[in-house]
Design an enzyme around this catalytic site. Structure first.
Site, PDB file in Angstrom:
ATOM      1  N   SER A   1      22.838  38.818 -71.423  1.00  0.00           N
ATOM      2  CA  SER A   1      21.884  38.851 -72.529  1.00  0.00           C
ATOM      3  C   SER A   1      21.516  40.282 -72.920  1.00  0.00           C
ATOM      4  CB  SER A   1      20.610  38.107 -72.119  1.00  0.00           C
ATOM      5  OG  SER A   1      19.571  38.296 -73.059  1.00  0.00           O
TER       6      SER A   1
ATOM      7  N   TYR B   1      21.369  40.231 -79.836  1.00  0.00           N
ATOM      8  CA  TYR B   1      20.301  39.953 -80.797  1.00  0.00           C
ATOM      9  C   TYR B   1      20.322  41.079 -81.812  1.00  0.00           C
ATOM     10  CZ  TYR B   1      18.084  36.505 -77.674  1.00  0.00           C
ATOM     11  OH  TYR B   1      17.805  35.416 -76.895  1.00  0.00           O
TER      12      TYR B   1
ATOM     13  N   THR C   1      23.627  35.695 -81.276  1.00  0.00           N
ATOM     14  CA  THR C   1      22.590  34.666 -81.349  1.00  0.00           C
ATOM     15  C   THR C   1      21.865  34.790 -82.683  1.00  0.00           C
ATOM     16  OG1 THR C   1      22.310  34.578 -78.962  1.00  0.00           O
ATOM     17  CG2 THR C   1      20.485  33.769 -80.292  1.00  0.00           C
TER      18      THR C   1
ATOM     19  N   LYS D   1      26.173  31.834 -82.023  1.00  0.00           N
ATOM     20  CA  LYS D   1      25.394  30.874 -81.228  1.00  0.00           C
ATOM     21  C   LYS D   1      24.082  30.523 -81.918  1.00  0.00           C
ATOM     22  CE  LYS D   1      23.359  30.309 -76.582  1.00  0.00           C
ATOM     23  NZ  LYS D   1      21.941  30.178 -76.943  1.00  0.00           N
TER      24      LYS D   1
ATOM     25  N   HIS E   1      18.723  26.467 -78.766  1.00  0.00           N
ATOM     26  CA  HIS E   1      18.112  27.447 -77.854  1.00  0.00           C
ATOM     27  C   HIS E   1      17.407  26.746 -76.691  1.00  0.00           C
ATOM     28  CE1 HIS E   1      17.743  31.905 -78.162  1.00  0.00           C
ATOM     29  NE2 HIS E   1      16.905  31.734 -77.163  1.00  0.00           N
TER      30      HIS E   1
END
Length: 379
Positions: free
Chosen positions: A107, A130, A156, A253, A277
């Site tokens: 992440s 992100y 994402t 995603k 999510h």
């Protein structure tokens, strides 16, 4: 661990081992948690057809994910702050996933940085991105992922506005944890193994954003920077910019609607993840499994479809594959293993899922992942 037989068992050990704030961060969802519950409940509604007298002696769980061989149709999903569940958690989880022969996704909001993980594992891993307002930061992150030889970028797209998770606010969740509150001091003192492991870890802040915040060790600086950076203006054109920097495989995603799925095709992405999510964003949205068939029907022949949100067993994996997913991302399932027993716990979680999937395949009369489709479910 020999008496651990399910992901639910690992969850109970995780709950005992880790401070409440960090356990709840993984375990809970947004608002009333209707979508969180629906993700699992709707999977359970799908019933299998039991078949008999079929030669199931050569069952094989291997498959390909984005053209690469995988021992299981599973991917460890990106989970923020994993290093707060277990010291150097991202490194341990990545090692376990790679040893099991499946992809691991780091992440953006990880504790261990891209470089930390790359230095401590043997194979390339995926990186989740992100998109934030500071495009210089995003460009540098992508370049760092390229330098670390990350084999796929997971973009994402369902976090432009952060869904409120009431329990995180009630718990006063923070990274690094606020040890000076009486409640936290008592909780941490009751978890000595977790406390020692966390203190010995390489990092206790967000490793990927160190250097972009005045003081990455100061909670308020990190929180203010992060809260101000999620970009509400993010749109489809931004993916073109990302594609101009990132040369490798791209996965989008957070797709939960047929119209959005069709738009993903225009981006040139190699895969999409049908996901809400994990019930942590738009509460009141339908379960991911309920929208999967429509998306598969609309675009499944043109792009690789992965499934996320609600997987807690190998049977859940088979249900998603039966409705058209090519592989599944797991988040809570492997993090429960990590919080329970570290790297060995992640290995145990993957082993549980594999055995459950294998047995269910056998009792449904199928030998390979490719054979799994709608015929294994009761109409």
């Amino acid at each position: 661990m020999k008496y651990i037989t399910t992901i639910a068992d690992l969850r109970e050990v995780h709950k005992r081992n880790v401070p409440k704030a960090f356990f709840d961060y993984v375990d809970r969802g947004s608002y009333s948690e209707d979508t969180l519950r629906a993700n699992q409940a709707d999977l359970q509604k799908l019933k299998f057809r039991q078949r008999i007298l079929v030669d199931i002696s050569k069952r094989d769980l291997s498959t390909t994910i984005l053209g690469e061989k995988a021992s299981l149709p599973l991917i460890c999903a990106p989970v923020g702050s994993t290093g707060m569940q277990y010291g150097d958690g991202e490194i341990h989880a990545c090692r376990a996933a790679q040893a099991a022969g499946i992809p691991y996704t780091l992440s953006t909001m990880s504790i261990n940085s891209i470089e930390d993980v790359a230095e401590n594992v043997e194979k390339p891993f995926w990186f989740q991105l992100y998109v934030m307002k500071d495009r210089g930061f995003i460009k540098e992150l992508i370049q760092r992922a390229i330098a670390a030889k990350c084999s796929a970028l997971v973009l994402t797209v369902d976090l432009q506005v952060i869904g409120q998770r009431h329990q995180d606010i009630k718990n006063g969740l923070s990274v690094p944890p606020k040890i000076y509150s009486l409640k936290n001091m008592i909780d941490f003192a009751s978890k000595p193994s977790w406390l020692i492991g966390t203190l010995r870890a390489k990092r206790r802040n967000f490793g990927n954003i160190a250097g972009f915040v005045k003081d990455a060790n100061d909670l308020e600086s990190v929180s203010e920077w992060t809260a101000s950076q999620f970009d509400t203006s993010l749109n489809w054109k931004d993916i073109e910019w990302i594609r101009s920097i990132w040369p490798g495989k791209l996965i989008v995603k957070g797709i939960h609607d047929v119209e959005d799925a069709r738009e993903v095709l225009k981006t040139g992405a190699q895969a999409m993840v049908v996901s809400n999510h994990g019930g942590r964003q738009l509460d009141g949205a339908p379960s991911s499994i309920s929208v999967l068939p429509g998306i598969v029907q609309a675009v499944g022949s043109d792009i690789e479809i992965m499934f996320d949100s609600g997987i807690r067993s190998g049977q859940d994996v088979m249900r998603a594959l039966a409705l058209g997913a090519k592989s599944c991302m797991i988040g809570r399932a492997y993090v429960h293993g990590l919080g329970a027993y570290g790297e060995a716990g992640v290995t145990k979680a993957l082993d549980i899922l594999a055995k459950e999937l294998s047995v269910t395949m056998g009792l449904c009369g199928v030998n390979t992942i490719a054979e799994i489709d709608g015929h294994v479910l009761v109409k």
